[in-house]
Motif scaffolding. Structure first.
Motif, mmCIF file in Angstrom:
data_model
loop_
_atom_site.group_PDB
_atom_site.id
_atom_site.type_symbol
_atom_site.label_atom_id
_atom_site.label_comp_id
_atom_site.label_asym_id
_atom_site.label_seq_id
_atom_site.Cartn_x
_atom_site.Cartn_y
_atom_site.Cartn_z
ATOM 1 N N ALA A 468 -71.034 24.115 37.300
ATOM 2 C CA ALA A 468 -71.509 23.395 38.486
ATOM 3 C C ALA A 468 -72.852 22.712 38.260
ATOM 4 O O ALA A 468 -73.349 22.027 39.153
ATOM 5 N N GLY A 469 -73.462 22.918 37.092
ATOM 6 C CA GLY A 469 -74.675 22.194 36.768
ATOM 7 C C GLY A 469 -75.943 22.799 37.350
ATOM 8 O O GLY A 469 -75.927 23.859 37.973
ATOM 9 N N PRO A 470 -77.066 22.115 37.178
ATOM 10 C CA PRO A 470 -78.377 22.699 37.467
ATOM 11 C C PRO A 470 -78.718 22.861 38.939
ATOM 12 O O PRO A 470 -79.670 23.562 39.271
ATOM 13 N N PHE A 471 -77.938 22.241 39.850
ATOM 14 C CA PHE A 471 -78.291 22.289 41.259
ATOM 15 C C PHE A 471 -77.332 23.115 42.109
ATOM 16 O O PHE A 471 -77.498 23.202 43.324
ATOM 17 N N HIS A 472 -76.327 23.698 41.478
ATOM 18 C CA HIS A 472 -75.343 24.488 42.222
ATOM 19 C C HIS A 472 -75.032 25.801 41.512
ATOM 20 O O HIS A 472 -73.996 26.404 41.758
ATOM 21 N N SER A 473 -75.910 26.263 40.635
ATOM 22 C CA SER A 473 -75.567 27.403 39.786
ATOM 23 C C SER A 473 -76.636 28.485 39.706
ATOM 24 O O SER A 473 -76.430 29.498 39.047
ATOM 25 N N GLN A 474 -77.765 28.274 40.352
ATOM 26 C CA GLN A 474 -78.864 29.226 40.190
ATOM 27 C C GLN A 474 -78.562 30.568 40.858
ATOM 28 O O GLN A 474 -77.871 30.636 41.872
ATOM 29 N N THR A 475 -79.099 31.585 40.268
ATOM 30 C CA THR A 475 -79.140 32.889 40.917
ATOM 31 C C THR A 475 -80.623 33.197 41.082
ATOM 32 O O THR A 475 -81.298 33.672 40.165
ATOM 33 N N ASN A 476 -81.137 32.853 42.251
ATOM 34 C CA ASN A 476 -82.579 32.759 42.462
ATOM 35 C C ASN A 476 -83.153 33.919 43.269
ATOM 36 O O ASN A 476 -84.094 33.751 44.038
ATOM 37 N N GLU A 477 -82.591 35.098 43.058
ATOM 38 C CA GLU A 477 -83.055 36.271 43.806
ATOM 39 C C GLU A 477 -84.521 36.598 43.567
ATOM 40 O O GLU A 477 -85.208 37.136 44.440
ATOM 41 N N ALA A 478 -85.039 36.270 42.366
ATOM 42 C CA ALA A 478 -86.433 36.606 42.047
ATOM 43 C C ALA A 478 -87.424 35.847 42.917
ATOM 44 O O ALA A 478 -88.572 36.271 43.054
ATOM 45 N N TRP A 479 -87.001 34.727 43.506
ATOM 46 C CA TRP A 479 -87.883 34.022 44.436
ATOM 47 C C TRP A 479 -88.216 34.909 45.636
ATOM 48 O O TRP A 479 -89.257 34.735 46.268
ATOM 49 N N PHE A 480 -87.339 35.838 45.941
ATOM 50 C CA PHE A 480 -87.452 36.580 47.200
ATOM 51 C C PHE A 480 -87.739 38.066 47.025
ATOM 52 O O PHE A 480 -88.267 38.698 47.934
ATOM 53 N N THR A 481 -87.377 38.635 45.868
ATOM 54 C CA THR A 481 -87.639 40.062 45.684
ATOM 55 C C THR A 481 -89.132 40.352 45.650
ATOM 56 O O THR A 481 -89.553 41.477 45.891
ATOM 57 N N LYS A 482 -89.952 39.348 45.354
ATOM 58 C CA LYS A 482 -91.391 39.563 45.311
ATOM 59 C C LYS A 482 -92.068 39.227 46.647
ATOM 60 O O LYS A 482 -93.285 39.245 46.766
ATOM 61 N N THR A 483 -91.286 38.894 47.680
ATOM 62 C CA THR A 483 -91.844 38.522 48.974
ATOM 63 C C THR A 483 -91.713 39.681 49.947
ATOM 64 O O THR A 483 -90.620 39.956 50.452
ATOM 65 N N PRO A 484 -92.801 40.392 50.240
ATOM 66 C CA PRO A 484 -92.724 41.498 51.193
ATOM 67 C C PRO A 484 -92.222 41.009 52.550
ATOM 68 O O PRO A 484 -92.638 39.961 53.048
ATOM 69 N N GLY A 485 -91.303 41.767 53.120
ATOM 70 C CA GLY A 485 -90.745 41.412 54.416
ATOM 71 C C GLY A 485 -89.308 40.945 54.348
ATOM 72 O O GLY A 485 -88.614 40.912 55.358
ATOM 73 N N LEU A 486 -88.850 40.587 53.142
ATOM 74 C CA LEU A 486 -87.462 40.180 52.962
ATOM 75 C C LEU A 486 -86.678 41.298 52.284
ATOM 76 O O LEU A 486 -87.209 42.024 51.464
ATOM 77 N N LYS A 487 -85.401 41.404 52.615
ATOM 78 C CA LYS A 487 -84.494 42.304 51.908
ATOM 79 C C LYS A 487 -83.493 41.453 51.121
ATOM 80 O O LYS A 487 -83.111 40.360 51.557
ATOM 81 N N VAL A 488 -83.094 41.969 49.960
ATOM 82 C CA VAL A 488 -82.238 41.198 49.063
ATOM 83 C C VAL A 488 -81.044 42.057 48.650
ATOM 84 O O VAL A 488 -81.219 43.143 48.082
ATOM 85 N N VAL A 489 -79.849 41.559 48.933
ATOM 86 C CA VAL A 489 -78.599 42.283 48.663
ATOM 87 C C VAL A 489 -77.762 41.439 47.703
ATOM 88 O O VAL A 489 -77.687 40.215 47.845
ATOM 89 N N TYR A 490 -77.127 42.129 46.712
ATOM 90 C CA TYR A 490 -76.408 41.373 45.683
ATOM 91 C C TYR A 490 -75.201 42.199 45.215
ATOM 92 O O TYR A 490 -75.225 42.823 44.159
ATOM 93 N N PRO A 491 -74.098 42.182 45.955
ATOM 94 C CA PRO A 491 -72.934 42.999 45.589
ATOM 95 C C PRO A 491 -72.140 42.389 44.449
ATOM 96 O O PRO A 491 -72.166 41.177 44.212
ATOM 97 N N ALA A 492 -71.396 43.267 43.751
ATOM 98 C CA ALA A 492 -70.563 42.834 42.630
ATOM 99 C C ALA A 492 -69.079 43.027 42.905
ATOM 100 O O ALA A 492 -68.246 42.502 42.162
ATOM 101 N N PHE A 493 -68.731 43.778 43.958
ATOM 102 C CA PHE A 493 -67.341 44.122 44.223
ATOM 103 C C PHE A 493 -66.994 43.852 45.685
ATOM 104 O O PHE A 493 -67.862 43.909 46.560
ATOM 105 N N PRO A 494 -65.730 43.596 45.970
ATOM 106 C CA PRO A 494 -65.304 43.316 47.347
ATOM 107 C C PRO A 494 -65.636 44.436 48.326
ATOM 108 O O PRO A 494 -66.119 44.172 49.432
ATOM 109 N N LEU A 495 -65.382 45.689 47.935
ATOM 110 C CA LEU A 495 -65.641 46.803 48.847
ATOM 111 C C LEU A 495 -67.125 46.864 49.228
ATOM 112 O O LEU A 495 -67.473 47.038 50.402
#
Length: 666
Positions: A468-495
């Protein structure tokens, strides 16, 4: 303030009673006298900063008096009259400005950077623009609750250059939201004059471009401000729609006191001094026989006495004593997780189906939950996750949005202020950069600053592996894991995805919910068909082993499983983090202590990613248990390429196998 017989402003008192005319005068005089006192305290070093609204009182007071007490106002720096007209105890305002606990932010923010549900005021942040979209959300909530209410929001002429202004007006126009957009055109954005800010004749002209009724009002004529604003808000209550008012006024003091006003021509300053809203209105009242010199002195003395009494209360209040646990505990609104277990049959679902099902069940469970995003209504979203939702829940709750990520995230914040949950879909996680400011500066900090939670979930379709190229493929969780006040969830399985999404929506805090696009239709699992929840901060042991700990999440879990199937000689414990904030540190440490070797795998480029923090935590807390250096594996330090061969070379998956074998042999 010298009393003169002449009034340079033409007033029309219409059929206003003398009582109302005097009430208006008192409401204007009060913030002026407070400001004059604050300027003295500023020089004495008793407050740290002051943004003066001297000369602009008519706007704040007129708009506030035109609204009902239970209608929200979103003011700015120079709107002290909003707070005083809503009769906030002065001691609380003084404590706020002195950074004391009786204020509204527990010393965590200053001046007017606060809100109060009690008085239906939502203060600004320094980035100015986001409050405009928040007003959209408050107004939308009012419509959804069938309330005939208006939301008023202020900005300056400089703020109209920000993208948030245009996005907020566009959303309000498209959705016919009952928002009164108030522009205080006071001549200068700090030192930049209006001719360097915009080229249109009047800023009200901008409203016409969005199909919004727009008006220009003399912002120093209190009776015109009050009368015309009152008529407009009455009209909005009957026929909900946005209206823009440009109030012409002038800033007679610096942007803040340290700035000064040397950049203002003397003749221009003198011209506006003659148009002082309080001096002119007082002279008018005296001419009309409504006010006498004696009564004016009595009113002034009463206000000054109130100021002095409340200043003493604030001065005598003890300074805040820092308590570490309180600061840490106030970053998130408390959330008491209540596990809901499933008792239903299971069905094999793809990841994408599980997310859709979880969202659908949450819409049923939370009757006012709103979901917003580009193309999510009739079209069902670009990934078809919300297909059929409009037919089931209606367009009020399943809302197509214009392409304006910033305003929609702000709108979600406004819904939360009115007690409504929302889910915002980023069409792709990459596009969240267009809404980055309200996420990290407004939603993340709001509860810590003044106790207002952001009950918002932002869904983030992310990840590479699909060319999908450089504008539709990022996994940018690190932008937010360092921001106090936000929660970050990243599941790998349907359940996990279904249960964690339900929890994310139940949680009253802002949650970034990452969904890997490459896993949407490639991963299947037996999933319960009814509603259930899974707690945050609990990692999952996917595979047990004694020699190496593999710590990962998202697509990395599946990469690790594929590699371990090829190398059955490696006894590895595979830990799926599932949530990155909160992070299951205990499970990480226990795994390291069990194996003595650890490899951390992330899809994101390596530098600055969450693997670095996990590695540091392990080295700082489990060093004596390690039998080898901690190994991190991430993707290349490049943007994500489109060509599939280049993409495979970019991804961490291509280097993980070799790193795992090398660590196993260490």
């Amino acid at each position: 303030m010298q009393t003169t017989a002449k009034s340079y402003i033409k007033y029309d008192k219409r059929n206003f009673s003398d009582k109302l005319l005097l009430s208006i005068y008192k409401n204007m005089l009060k913030p002026r006298l407070i400001e004059e006192k604050m300027l003295i305290l500023l020089r004495q070093g008793k407050i740290s900063k002051w943004f003066s609204g001297i000369g602009q009182e008519a706007i704040s007071v007129g708009v506030t008096m035109a609204l009902e007490d239970d209608e929200y106002i979103l003011p700015m720096h120079r709107n002290l009259g909003v707070f005083t007209t809503r009769n906030i105890p002065l001691s609380r305002l003084f404590s706020q400005w002195q950074g004391k606990a009786n204020g509204f932010t527990n010393g965590r923010d200053r001046s007017f950077h606060f809100g109060t549900q009690e008085y239906k005021i939502v203060g600004m942040i320094s980035h100015l623009g986001p409050q405009l979209g928040v007003a959209d959300g408050i107004a939308l909530a009012g419509l959804l609750k069938n309330e005939a209410k208006v939301t008023a929001v202020f900005t300056g002429e400089g703020g109209t250059s920000e993208g948030d202004f245009h996005e907020a007006l566009n959303v309000a126009a498209v959705w016919e939201l009952p928002v009164l957009f108030c522009i205080e055109n006071n001549g200068y954005g700090l030192s930049t004059p209006t001719n360097e800010q915009y080229r249109c004749k009047d800023l009200a002209d901008k409203g016409k471009g969005y199909g919004i009724d727009a008006f220009v009002i003399d912002g120093n004529n209190i009776l015109e401000v009050y009368y015309k604003t009152k008529k407009l808000v009455e009209s909005i209550r009957k026929r909900p729609r946005p209206i823009l008012i440009e109030f012409k006024t002038f800033r007679r003091r610096g942007h803040e006191e340290a700035s000064g006003t040397k950049y203002v021509p003397d003749a221009l300053m003198k011209e506006w001094e003659q148009k002082d809203p309080i001096d002119n209105y007082r002279n008018f009242l005296i001419q009309e026989g409504v006010l006498t010199e004696q009564l004016n002195e009595q009113i002034s003395n009463e206000i000054k006495q109130e100021i002095d009494e409340h200043l003493k209360l604030a001065d005598n209040e003890p300074k805040i004593i820092p308590v570490l646990s309180k600061e840490l505990n106030d970053v998130y609104k408390p959330f008491e997780f209540k596990e809901t277990t499933s008792s239903s049959k299971t069905s094999e679902l793809r990841l994408i189906d599980a997310i859709s099902d979880g969202l659908r069940l949450s819409m049923k469970r939370h009757k006012d939950l709103v979901i917003m995003g580009q193309d999510i209504a009739e079209y069902g979203g670009v990934f078809k996750i919300t297909e059929g939702f409009v037919e089931q829940f209606g367009k009020n709750r399943v809302r197509n949005t214009p392409i304006c990520e910033s305003a929609i995230i702000e709108t979600a914040m406004g819904l939360s202020i009115k007690g409504i949950k929302s889910v915002v879909e980023m069409q792709f996680a990459d596009f969240v950069s267009s809404g980055f400011n309200p996420l990290v500066n407004y939603l993340a900090k709001s509860y810590y600053r003044w106790g207002q939670n952001a009950d918002v979930v932002v869904r983030m379709p992310c990840g590479a592996g699909v060319s999908a190229g450089p504008f539709h493929s990022q996994t940018n969780e690190a932008w937010f894991t360092k921001t106090p006040g936000l929660k970050v969830v990243y599941p790998a399985f349907p359940l996990d995805a279904k249960g964690l999404l339900a929890t994310a929506i139940e949680d009253p805090n802002p949650v970034l919910f990452f969904e890997h696009k490459a896993l949407y239709r490639s991963v299947r699992q037996e999933v319960p068909m009814d509603y259930y929840t899974i707690p945050f901060g609990k990692a999952s042991v996917i595979k047990d082993g004694k020699d190496i700990s593999i710590i990962t999440y998202g697509a990395g879990v599946h990469w690790a499983l594929e590699t371990l199937e090829k190398h059955t000689e490696i006894s590895a414990q595979l830990l799926d983090l599932r949530t990155l904030q909160p992070l299951d540190i205990e499970a990480i440490f226990n795994s390291v202590k069990q194996t003595g070797k650890v490899i951390i795998l992330q899809e994101d480029s390596l530098f600055g990613g969450i693997a670095s923090d996990i590695s540091a935590l392990i080295n700082e807390n489990c060093f004596e248990y390690l039998d080898a250096p901690v190994v991190r594996v991430g993707s290349l330090e490049t943007p994500i390429p489109f060509n599939s061969d280049l993409e495979q070379q970019y991804l961490a998956k291509s280097r993980f196998e070799e790193a795992l074998i090398t660590l196993n042999q260490y």
